[in-house]
Enzyme design. Structure first.
Site, PDB file in Angstrom:
ATOM      1  N   SER A  39     -13.894   1.715  -2.394  1.00 57.09           N
ATOM      2  CA  SER A  39     -14.618   0.770  -3.238  1.00 57.09           C
ATOM      3  C   SER A  39     -13.974  -0.602  -3.073  1.00 57.09           C
ATOM      4  O   SER A  39     -12.752  -0.745  -3.176  1.00 57.09           O
ATOM      5  CB  SER A  39     -14.532   1.221  -4.703  1.00 57.09           C
ATOM      6  OG  SER A  39     -15.160   0.280  -5.536  1.00 57.09           O
TER       7      SER A  39
ATOM      8  N   CYS B  97     -10.300 -10.125 -10.651  1.00 61.84           N
ATOM      9  CA  CYS B  97     -11.584 -10.011 -11.361  1.00 61.84           C
ATOM     10  C   CYS B  97     -11.318 -10.171 -12.865  1.00 61.84           C
ATOM     11  O   CYS B  97     -10.405  -9.544 -13.418  1.00 61.84           O
ATOM     12  CB  CYS B  97     -12.239  -8.662 -11.074  1.00 61.84           C
ATOM     13  SG  CYS B  97     -12.558  -8.402  -9.324  1.00 61.84           S
TER      14      CYS B  97
ATOM     15  N   CYS C 145     -12.530   3.167 -15.642  1.00 59.52           N
ATOM     16  CA  CYS C 145     -12.577   2.066 -14.674  1.00 59.52           C
ATOM     17  C   CYS C 145     -12.060   0.781 -15.297  1.00 59.52           C
ATOM     18  O   CYS C 145     -12.473   0.394 -16.376  1.00 59.52           O
ATOM     19  CB  CYS C 145     -14.003   1.819 -14.215  1.00 59.52           C
ATOM     20  SG  CYS C 145     -14.744   3.251 -13.474  1.00 59.52           S
TER      21      CYS C 145
ATOM     22  N   ASN D 252     -15.596  -1.574 -20.026  1.00 63.52           N
ATOM     23  CA  ASN D 252     -14.583  -0.894 -20.841  1.00 63.52           C
ATOM     24  C   ASN D 252     -13.651  -1.948 -21.398  1.00 63.52           C
ATOM     25  O   ASN D 252     -12.894  -2.559 -20.650  1.00 63.52           O
ATOM     26  CB  ASN D 252     -13.778   0.096 -19.991  1.00 63.52           C
ATOM     27  CG  ASN D 252     -14.616   1.290 -19.603  1.00 63.52           C
ATOM     28  OD1 ASN D 252     -15.311   1.882 -20.416  1.00 63.52           O
ATOM     29  ND2 ASN D 252     -14.576   1.652 -18.331  1.00 63.52           N
TER      30      ASN D 252
ATOM     31  N   GLU E  61      -0.778   4.781 -11.246  1.00 64.33           N
ATOM     32  CA  GLU E  61      -1.585   5.750 -11.962  1.00 64.33           C
ATOM     33  C   GLU E  61      -2.602   6.361 -11.016  1.00 64.33           C
ATOM     34  O   GLU E  61      -3.129   5.698 -10.132  1.00 64.33           O
ATOM     35  CB  GLU E  61      -2.277   5.064 -13.141  1.00 64.33           C
ATOM     36  CG  GLU E  61      -1.252   4.566 -14.131  1.00 64.33           C
ATOM     37  CD  GLU E  61      -1.856   3.809 -15.317  1.00 64.33           C
ATOM     38  OE1 GLU E  61      -1.190   3.774 -16.358  1.00 64.33           O
ATOM     39  OE2 GLU E  61      -2.960   3.272 -15.204  1.00 64.33           O
TER      40      GLU E  61
ATOM     41  N   SER F 194     -18.399  -3.385  -5.337  1.00 64.18           N
ATOM     42  CA  SER F 194     -18.470  -3.835  -6.729  1.00 64.18           C
ATOM     43  C   SER F 194     -19.199  -5.172  -6.742  1.00 64.18           C
ATOM     44  O   SER F 194     -18.576  -6.235  -6.662  1.00 64.18           O
ATOM     45  CB  SER F 194     -17.056  -3.976  -7.301  1.00 64.18           C
ATOM     46  OG  SER F 194     -16.412  -2.719  -7.262  1.00 64.18           O
ATOM     47  N   LEU F 195     -20.507  -5.093  -6.828  1.00 59.63           N
ATOM     48  CA  LEU F 195     -21.339  -6.298  -6.752  1.00 59.63           C
ATOM     49  C   LEU F 195     -21.193  -7.104  -8.048  1.00 59.63           C
ATOM     50  O   LEU F 195     -20.868  -8.274  -8.054  1.00 59.63           O
ATOM     51  CB  LEU F 195     -22.793  -5.896  -6.511  1.00 59.63           C
ATOM     52  CG  LEU F 195     -23.710  -6.993  -6.013  1.00 59.63           C
ATOM     53  CD1 LEU F 195     -23.342  -7.416  -4.604  1.00 59.63           C
ATOM     54  CD2 LEU F 195     -25.163  -6.538  -6.075  1.00 59.63           C
TER      55      LEU F 195
ATOM     56  N   CYS G 183     -11.157  -7.076 -15.375  1.00 57.12           N
ATOM     57  CA  CYS G 183     -10.356  -5.907 -14.986  1.00 57.12           C
ATOM     58  C   CYS G 183      -8.925  -6.037 -15.480  1.00 57.12           C
ATOM     59  O   CYS G 183      -8.261  -7.042 -15.223  1.00 57.12           O
ATOM     60  CB  CYS G 183     -10.377  -5.748 -13.467  1.00 57.12           C
ATOM     61  SG  CYS G 183      -9.405  -4.352 -12.894  1.00 57.12           S
TER      62      CYS G 183
ATOM     63  N   CYS H 288      -2.901  -5.770  -8.417  1.00 56.04           N
ATOM     64  CA  CYS H 288      -4.022  -6.199  -7.576  1.00 56.04           C
ATOM     65  C   CYS H 288      -4.037  -7.720  -7.518  1.00 56.04           C
ATOM     66  O   CYS H 288      -3.697  -8.390  -8.493  1.00 56.04           O
ATOM     67  CB  CYS H 288      -5.339  -5.692  -8.166  1.00 56.04           C
ATOM     68  SG  CYS H 288      -6.783  -6.035  -7.125  1.00 56.04           S
TER      69      CYS H 288
ATOM     70  N   GLY I 167      -5.752  -1.568  -7.581  1.00 57.88           N
ATOM     71  CA  GLY I 167      -5.684  -2.261  -6.296  1.00 57.88           C
ATOM     72  C   GLY I 167      -7.008  -2.421  -5.590  1.00 57.88           C
ATOM     73  O   GLY I 167      -8.024  -1.836  -5.979  1.00 57.88           O
ATOM     74  N   GLU I 168      -6.969  -3.226  -4.551  1.00 58.12           N
ATOM     75  CA  GLU I 168      -8.147  -3.446  -3.708  1.00 58.12           C
ATOM     76  C   GLU I 168      -7.853  -2.773  -2.359  1.00 58.12           C
ATOM     77  O   GLU I 168      -7.045  -3.276  -1.574  1.00 58.12           O
ATOM     78  CB  GLU I 168      -8.377  -4.960  -3.547  1.00 58.12           C
ATOM     79  CG  GLU I 168      -9.313  -5.364  -2.435  1.00 58.12           C
ATOM     80  CD  GLU I 168     -10.686  -4.692  -2.466  1.00 58.12           C
ATOM     81  OE1 GLU I 168     -11.327  -4.636  -3.533  1.00 58.12           O
ATOM     82  OE2 GLU I 168     -11.129  -4.221  -1.403  1.00 58.12           O
TER      83      GLU I 168
ATOM     84  N   CYS J   6      -9.041   9.798  -8.292  1.00 53.77           N
ATOM     85  CA  CYS J   6      -9.138   8.348  -8.170  1.00 53.77           C
ATOM     86  C   CYS J   6      -7.753   7.841  -7.762  1.00 53.77           C
ATOM     87  O   CYS J   6      -6.791   7.968  -8.510  1.00 53.77           O
ATOM     88  CB  CYS J   6      -9.563   7.799  -9.535  1.00 53.77           C
ATOM     89  SG  CYS J   6      -9.875   6.057  -9.548  1.00 53.77           S
TER      90      CYS J   6
END
Ligand code: SAH
Length: 357
Positions: free
Chosen positions: A192, A117, A335, A292, A93, A215-216, A120, A113, A160-161, A106
């Site tokens: 990011s 997390c 996100c 979200n 996507e 992404s803290l 996510c 991924c 993904g990372e 984006c």
């Protein structure tokens, strides 16, 4: 599937090498870049004075197919989510966000991924594979096909990372910032990361022409360990040390801190105070991302009052903090809501329900 090398993944130097190999002037490498990045296609036959032998070589040895857009969902706010099918039938996507007259894209860097997390949706799929530079470039080309223009901002915030797929992402970043590529300013290309500390150092060493967002999401190891397993490998103090180094080396460049706000987990005044201290120390701006929600998640989105309080506290303390308005929530393009391949059946149902095919 073809075993030919994808033309879209070749950078200028590689195209020059091909020209030399074929025995034609390297000026034609520039012409190819122009064709791809001005017109978004491979209409090489119509390039004036383009050598036949170079054309034949490219036709025989490179893959010039453009990806297939299998779905395009439109959100009420103008966001579009494209579902793009890669040559091996894996779908990714890519989200197009029009804002202030500039189009932001984006980009996904992986199918799925591996970082895991907890909040996510993409993470629930696990990692299928890395995307190649060409496949990231294909996402950009798709925008040209669909909207007739290229993005003016690129954020590596899709599936993904990006720093887990360093080589391919780095090449992509160099190509979109290259004068003969999309010529985007490095300020307008943002990677990011969930906090892959060694890769942050590598990015610095390589002087990669891009901006960095981290992404803290939590301000203590205790909380971060609970929501981001990566923190057990690279704890907060190591991450912050890397971020300090980045800011000190990359003079005047700041790191954007992303902070997913999860009700009852990381949304107290103590969290806000610790976040203030970290952001001040680093000179960072903060993007607050109210969670979200998605089906099956154990987290909830804080109330608007809590979100406002959190933001106002930071702003009053002199930290620039904005609540990222989640674009495209009605089409699950916001996100953490990108989930292709998580569950093929659910995805199919979802598509049947809401996609404009
Ligand atoms: N892996 C990279 C790129 C993903 S970017 C990274 O972690 O930075 C996606 C951003 O959305 C990250 O800041 C992530 O923390 C955030 N995010 C993930 N899931 C979310 C959700 N459900 N709600 C709000 N933000 C989310």
């Amino acid at each position: 599937m073809t075993s030919k090398v994808a033309l879209l993944g070749l950078d200028y130097d590689e195209l020059v090498n091909i020209c030399e190999q074929v025995g034609v002037s390297s000026v034609h490498a520039k012409k190819i870049m122009g064709e791809v990045f001005r017109y978004g296609g491979f209409d090489l036959e119509n390039i004036p004075d383009f050598p036949k032998k170079l054309l034949r070589w490219l036709q025989n040895n490179t893959d010039m197919t453009l990806p297939e857009v299998i779905a395009n969902q439109h959100a009420a706010d103008g966001t579009q989510k494209l579902l793009i099918r890669m040559a091996d039938n894996k779908d990714v996507e890519s989200v197009l966000i029009p804002a202030d007259g500039r189009l932001t894209q984006c980009i996904s860097s992986q199918v799925g991924c591996a970082i895991g997390c907890e909040f996510c949706l993409t993470a629930t799929a696990g990692l299928t594979r890395n995307l190649t530079t060409a496949e990231m470039m294909q996402q950009v080309m798709t925008t040209k096909q669909v909207l007739g223009c290229f993005p003016r901002n690129i954020v590596m915030m899709g599936m993904g990372e990006p720093l887990h797929n360093y080589e391919h992402v780095a090449k992509f970043v160099r190509m979109v910032t290259h004068d003969l590529g999309l010529a985007l300013s490095p300020r307008r290309v943002t990677i990011s990361t969930a906090g892959l500390v060694p890769a942050i150092y590598r990015l610095l060493e390589d002087n990669l022409p891009c901006s960095l967002a981290v992404s803290l999401n939590a301000t203590t190891n205790e909380i971060r360990n609970q929501i981001m397993p990566i923190n057990q490998k690279y704890p907060l103090e190591d991450l912050i040390t890397a971020m300090r180094k980045y800011v000190s080396i990359r003079n005047k460049k700041r790191i954007l801190i992303e902070y997913v706000l999860l009700a009852g987990i990381n949304d107290t005044m103590d969290d806000a105070k610790r976040l203030r201290d970290i952001a001040k120390d680093l000179g960072s701006t903060v993007n607050i991302l109210p969670f979200n929600p998605f089906e099956g998640s154990r987290f909830t989105r804080p109330s608007d009052e809590v979100v406002d309080m959190f933001r106002n506290f930071l702003n009053d303390a002199g930290v620039v903090a904005v609540v990222r308005v989640s674009k495209g929530r009605d089409i699950s393009a916001a996100c953490g809501q990108l989930k292709t391949e998580v569950n093929q059946r659910a995805a199919t149902l979802h598509k049947q329900r809401s996609l404009t095919l």
